[in-house]
Design a protein around this motif. Sequence first.
Motif, PDB file in Angstrom:
ATOM      1  N   GLY A  95       0.296   1.968   3.441  1.00 34.01           N
ATOM      2  CA  GLY A  95      -1.251   2.605   3.399  1.00 34.01           C
ATOM      3  C   GLY A  95      -2.136   2.228   4.926  1.00 34.01           C
ATOM      4  N   LEU A  96      -3.091   2.255   4.917  1.00 32.05           N
ATOM      5  CA  LEU A  96      -3.932   1.475   6.107  1.00 32.05           C
ATOM      6  C   LEU A  96      -4.839   0.369   6.544  1.00 32.05           C
ATOM      7  CD1 LEU A  96      -4.767   4.389   7.316  1.00 32.05           C
ATOM      8  CD2 LEU A  96      -3.796   3.434   8.414  1.00 32.05           C
ATOM      9  N   GLY A  97      -4.927  -0.173   4.809  1.00 29.90           N
ATOM     10  CA  GLY A  97      -5.094  -1.614   4.664  1.00 29.90           C
ATOM     11  C   GLY A  97      -6.866  -1.996   4.852  1.00 29.90           C
ATOM     12  N   GLY A  98      -7.415  -0.827   4.387  1.00 27.06           N
ATOM     13  CA  GLY A  98      -8.888  -0.445   4.794  1.00 27.06           C
ATOM     14  C   GLY A  98      -9.591   0.030   5.401  1.00 27.06           C
ATOM     15  N   ALA A 152      -6.038   9.606   4.676  1.00 23.34           N
ATOM     16  CA  ALA A 152      -5.438   9.338   5.247  1.00 23.34           C
ATOM     17  C   ALA A 152      -4.136   9.226   3.598  1.00 23.34           C
ATOM     18  CB  ALA A 152      -4.453   8.383   5.868  1.00 23.34           C
ATOM     19  N   TYR A 153      -4.329   8.359   3.551  1.00 25.39           N
ATOM     20  CA  TYR A 153      -3.707   7.701   1.976  1.00 25.39           C
ATOM     21  C   TYR A 153      -3.354   9.218   1.196  1.00 25.39           C
ATOM     22  CZ  TYR A 153      -0.819   5.208  -1.104  1.00 25.39           C
ATOM     23  OH  TYR A 153      -0.279   4.526  -2.175  1.00 25.39           O
ATOM     24  N   SER A 154      -4.711   9.426   0.494  1.00 28.54           N
ATOM     25  CA  SER A 154      -4.785  10.476  -0.641  1.00 28.54           C
ATOM     26  C   SER A 154      -4.548  11.641   0.079  1.00 28.54           C
ATOM     27  CB  SER A 154      -6.111  10.578  -1.000  1.00 28.54           C
ATOM     28  OG  SER A 154      -6.682   9.921  -1.781  1.00 28.54           O
ATOM     29  N   ALA A 155      -4.285  12.218   1.416  1.00 32.53           N
ATOM     30  CA  ALA A 155      -4.241  12.974   1.741  1.00 32.53           C
ATOM     31  C   ALA A 155      -2.375  13.361   1.479  1.00 32.53           C
ATOM     32  CB  ALA A 155      -4.547  13.102   2.922  1.00 32.53           C
ATOM     33  N   SER A 156      -1.403  12.157   1.858  1.00 30.49           N
ATOM     34  CA  SER A 156      -0.555  11.990   2.087  1.00 30.49           C
ATOM     35  C   SER A 156       0.057  11.991   0.422  1.00 30.49           C
ATOM     36  CB  SER A 156       0.168  10.477   2.799  1.00 30.49           C
ATOM     37  OG  SER A 156       0.224   9.664   1.640  1.00 30.49           O
ATOM     38  N   LYS A 157      -0.618  11.557  -0.290  1.00 25.43           N
ATOM     39  CA  LYS A 157      -0.077  11.343  -2.283  1.00 25.43           C
ATOM     40  C   LYS A 157      -0.267  12.532  -2.624  1.00 25.43           C
ATOM     41  CE  LYS A 157       1.547   7.407  -2.256  1.00 25.43           C
ATOM     42  NZ  LYS A 157       3.628   7.358  -1.717  1.00 25.43           N
ATOM     43  N   PHE A 158      -1.502  13.707  -2.192  1.00 25.98           N
ATOM     44  CA  PHE A 158      -1.796  15.392  -2.942  1.00 25.98           C
ATOM     45  C   PHE A 158      -0.847  15.751  -2.545  1.00 25.98           C
ATOM     46  CE2 PHE A 158      -6.002  13.401  -4.127  1.00 25.98           C
ATOM     47  CZ  PHE A 158      -6.139  14.924  -4.780  1.00 25.98           C
ATOM     48  N   GLY A 159      -0.107  15.155  -0.728  1.00 26.33           N
ATOM     49  CA  GLY A 159       1.115  16.467   0.370  1.00 26.33           C
ATOM     50  C   GLY A 159       1.706  16.288  -1.237  1.00 26.33           C
ATOM     51  N   VAL A 160       2.393  14.784  -1.239  1.00 25.12           N
ATOM     52  CA  VAL A 160       3.929  14.772  -1.858  1.00 25.12           C
ATOM     53  C   VAL A 160       3.907  14.830  -3.346  1.00 25.12           C
ATOM     54  CG1 VAL A 160       4.888  12.755  -3.178  1.00 25.12           C
ATOM     55  CG2 VAL A 160       4.240  12.513  -1.050  1.00 25.12           C
ATOM     56  N   GLY A 189       2.247  -5.973  -2.198  1.00 26.90           N
ATOM     57  CA  GLY A 189       1.582  -6.624  -1.715  1.00 26.90           C
ATOM     58  C   GLY A 189       0.748  -5.901  -0.911  1.00 26.90           C
ATOM     59  N   MET A 190       0.704  -4.144  -1.006  1.00 31.71           N
ATOM     60  CA  MET A 190      -0.125  -3.193  -0.524  1.00 31.71           C
ATOM     61  C   MET A 190      -1.541  -3.524  -1.281  1.00 31.71           C
ATOM     62  SD  MET A 190       1.589   0.475  -0.097  1.00 31.71           S
ATOM     63  CE  MET A 190      -0.441   1.447   0.153  1.00 31.71           C
ATOM     64  N   THR A 191      -1.545  -4.332  -2.930  1.00 29.03           N
ATOM     65  CA  THR A 191      -2.606  -4.938  -3.576  1.00 29.03           C
ATOM     66  C   THR A 191      -3.131  -6.211  -3.442  1.00 29.03           C
ATOM     67  OG1 THR A 191      -1.442  -4.480  -5.429  1.00 29.03           O
ATOM     68  CG2 THR A 191      -2.582  -2.438  -5.056  1.00 29.03           C
ATOM     69  N   ALA A 192      -2.618  -7.065  -2.470  1.00 31.46           N
ATOM     70  CA  ALA A 192      -2.656  -8.739  -2.543  1.00 31.46           C
ATOM     71  C   ALA A 192      -3.931  -8.668  -2.668  1.00 31.46           C
ATOM     72  CB  ALA A 192      -1.967  -9.142  -1.356  1.00 31.46           C
ATOM     73  N   ARG A 193      -5.023  -8.007  -1.843  1.00 33.60           N
ATOM     74  CA  ARG A 193      -6.352  -8.409  -0.996  1.00 33.60           C
ATOM     75  C   ARG A 193      -7.361  -8.038  -2.662  1.00 33.60           C
ATOM     76  NH1 ARG A 193      -7.610  -6.949   4.394  1.00 33.60           N
ATOM     77  NH2 ARG A 193      -7.169  -4.647   3.859  1.00 33.60           N
ATOM     78  N   SER A 194      -6.761  -6.791  -3.800  1.00 23.82           N
ATOM     79  CA  SER A 194      -7.464  -6.585  -4.244  1.00 23.82           C
ATOM     80  C   SER A 194      -7.922  -7.838  -5.216  1.00 23.82           C
ATOM     81  CB  SER A 194      -6.760  -5.446  -4.765  1.00 23.82           C
ATOM     82  OG  SER A 194      -7.530  -5.101  -6.115  1.00 23.82           O
ATOM     83  N   ARG A 195      -9.189  -8.014  -6.269  1.00 21.94           N
ATOM     84  CA  ARG A 195      -8.894  -8.580  -6.985  1.00 21.94           C
ATOM     85  C   ARG A 195      -8.986  -7.824  -8.475  1.00 21.94           C
ATOM     86  NH1 ARG A 195     -14.723 -10.512  -4.627  1.00 21.94           N
ATOM     87  NH2 ARG A 195     -14.718  -8.579  -4.026  1.00 21.94           N
ATOM     88  N   LEU A 196      -8.828  -7.152  -8.703  1.00 20.36           N
ATOM     89  CA  LEU A 196      -8.205  -5.968 -10.343  1.00 20.36           C
ATOM     90  C   LEU A 196      -7.457  -6.921 -10.510  1.00 20.36           C
ATOM     91  CD1 LEU A 196      -9.235  -2.352  -8.962  1.00 20.36           C
ATOM     92  CD2 LEU A 196     -10.622  -3.870 -10.293  1.00 20.36           C
ATOM     93  N   PRO A 197      -7.588  -7.261 -12.076  1.00 16.17           N
ATOM     94  CA  PRO A 197      -6.527  -7.428 -13.012  1.00 16.17           C
ATOM     95  C   PRO A 197      -5.410  -6.146 -13.694  1.00 16.17           C
ATOM     96  CG  PRO A 197      -8.155  -6.163 -14.395  1.00 16.17           C
ATOM     97  CD  PRO A 197      -9.421  -6.465 -13.267  1.00 16.17           C
ATOM     98  N   MET A 198      -3.929  -6.043 -12.996  1.00 16.89           N
ATOM     99  CA  MET A 198      -3.490  -5.632 -12.632  1.00 16.89           C
ATOM    100  C   MET A 198      -1.687  -5.597 -12.840  1.00 16.89           C
ATOM    101  SD  MET A 198      -2.921  -4.941  -8.482  1.00 16.89           S
ATOM    102  CE  MET A 198      -4.792  -4.997  -8.422  1.00 16.89           C
ATOM    103  N   TYR A 246     -16.655   2.891  -1.990  1.00 13.38           N
ATOM    104  CA  TYR A 246     -16.842   3.022  -0.144  1.00 13.38           C
ATOM    105  C   TYR A 246     -17.891   2.402   0.209  1.00 13.38           C
ATOM    106  CZ  TYR A 246     -12.661   5.706   0.230  1.00 13.38           C
ATOM    107  OH  TYR A 246     -11.627   6.337   0.200  1.00 13.38           O
ATOM    108  N   SER A 247     -19.434   2.620   0.140  1.00 15.72           N
ATOM    109  CA  SER A 247     -20.810   1.725   0.742  1.00 15.72           C
ATOM    110  C   SER A 247     -20.451   0.198   0.086  1.00 15.72           C
ATOM    111  CB  SER A 247     -22.308   2.438   0.433  1.00 15.72           C
ATOM    112  OG  SER A 247     -22.281   4.270   0.271  1.00 15.72           O
ATOM    113  N   ALA A 248     -20.108  -0.148  -0.450  1.00 18.66           N
ATOM    114  CA  ALA A 248     -19.988  -1.278  -0.575  1.00 18.66           C
ATOM    115  C   ALA A 248     -18.777  -2.213  -0.916  1.00 18.66           C
ATOM    116  CB  ALA A 248     -19.643  -1.955  -2.111  1.00 18.66           C
ATOM    117  N   ARG A 249     -18.258  -1.647  -0.108  1.00 21.89           N
ATOM    118  CA  ARG A 249     -17.210  -2.216   1.615  1.00 21.89           C
ATOM    119  C   ARG A 249     -17.406  -2.104   2.650  1.00 21.89           C
ATOM    120  NH1 ARG A 249     -13.136   0.522  -2.122  1.00 21.89           N
ATOM    121  NH2 ARG A 249     -13.183   2.238  -0.830  1.00 21.89           N
ATOM    122  N   ARG A 250     -18.162  -1.197   3.099  1.00 22.98           N
ATOM    123  CA  ARG A 250     -18.934  -0.956   4.464  1.00 22.98           C
ATOM    124  C   ARG A 250     -19.735  -2.543   4.718  1.00 22.98           C
ATOM    125  NH1 ARG A 250     -18.644   4.348   3.326  1.00 22.98           N
ATOM    126  NH2 ARG A 250     -20.887   4.404   3.663  1.00 22.98           N
TER     127      ARG A 250
END
Length: 253
Positions: A95-98, A152-160, A189-198, A246-250
């Motif tokens: 992924g691109l990491g945000g 980019a990420y969604s495009a790749s995974k929709f493609g898969v 590792g890709m979700t390491a910065r997320s605070r969501l329970p998972m 997205y707005s909140a992240r920006r």
Amino acid sequence: MTHSMSRRVVLLTGASSGIGEATARELAARGDALVLAARREDRLRALARRLDPSESRVIAVPCDVADPAAREALVRSALDHFGQIDVLVNNAGVGLGGGAWWENPDWPRVLHVNLEAVMALTALVLPGMLARGRGHIVNVASVAGQVATEGAYSASKFGVRGFSHALRRELWSSGVNVSVVSPGFVRTGMTARSRLPMPGPEVVARAIAGVLERPRREVTVPRLYRLAALAELVPALSDPLIAHGYSARRRRR
């Protein structure tokens, strides 16, 4: 060549950490022979030694799946050691990491690793599977390939997912199965910065092992994320919710 016809040979990409490492452990515990591929050679070889100190049933092949020559060398190493490939698990992903994808010059690599390599490796292993009349391609997509979240990420995974569903139809009655496993947020590792329970990546590893035992078109894990895919059917609901994220992240940047 050390292939035993009673043992299934699985080629697994992205095997050095996260979902790939968990899948390697799960399949090794079930008795599969494994060809583990990833870029991080030290981690990859250490994992292979832990799973099989004899290095006869599990081998490590360092590989950047975005490199055509490396892909060919990977498949050649698997065939030289085991004689055939019964299962291909296309798990490697980046992924691109945000941030905005258009501001990141590395966005083409997301497509090369996540989609092009999936198709290219499939093309390399399919002739042998078709000649034997059996095999299984498992492609690890994402809920981001069901619900559009990042260009980019969604495009790749929709493609898969699109590639996998088309391939399943193209191979109908050939003896070669095609399955998609679409994870939501799991702890890697890709979700390491997320605070969501998972949950941990083991939930995805078990899903991959499950479709090998009982082939299915697509499995979404954790199951809760099946509801997220339904939201995409109602853009009037999903568009504002995702755009608000997205707005909140920006604003936080």
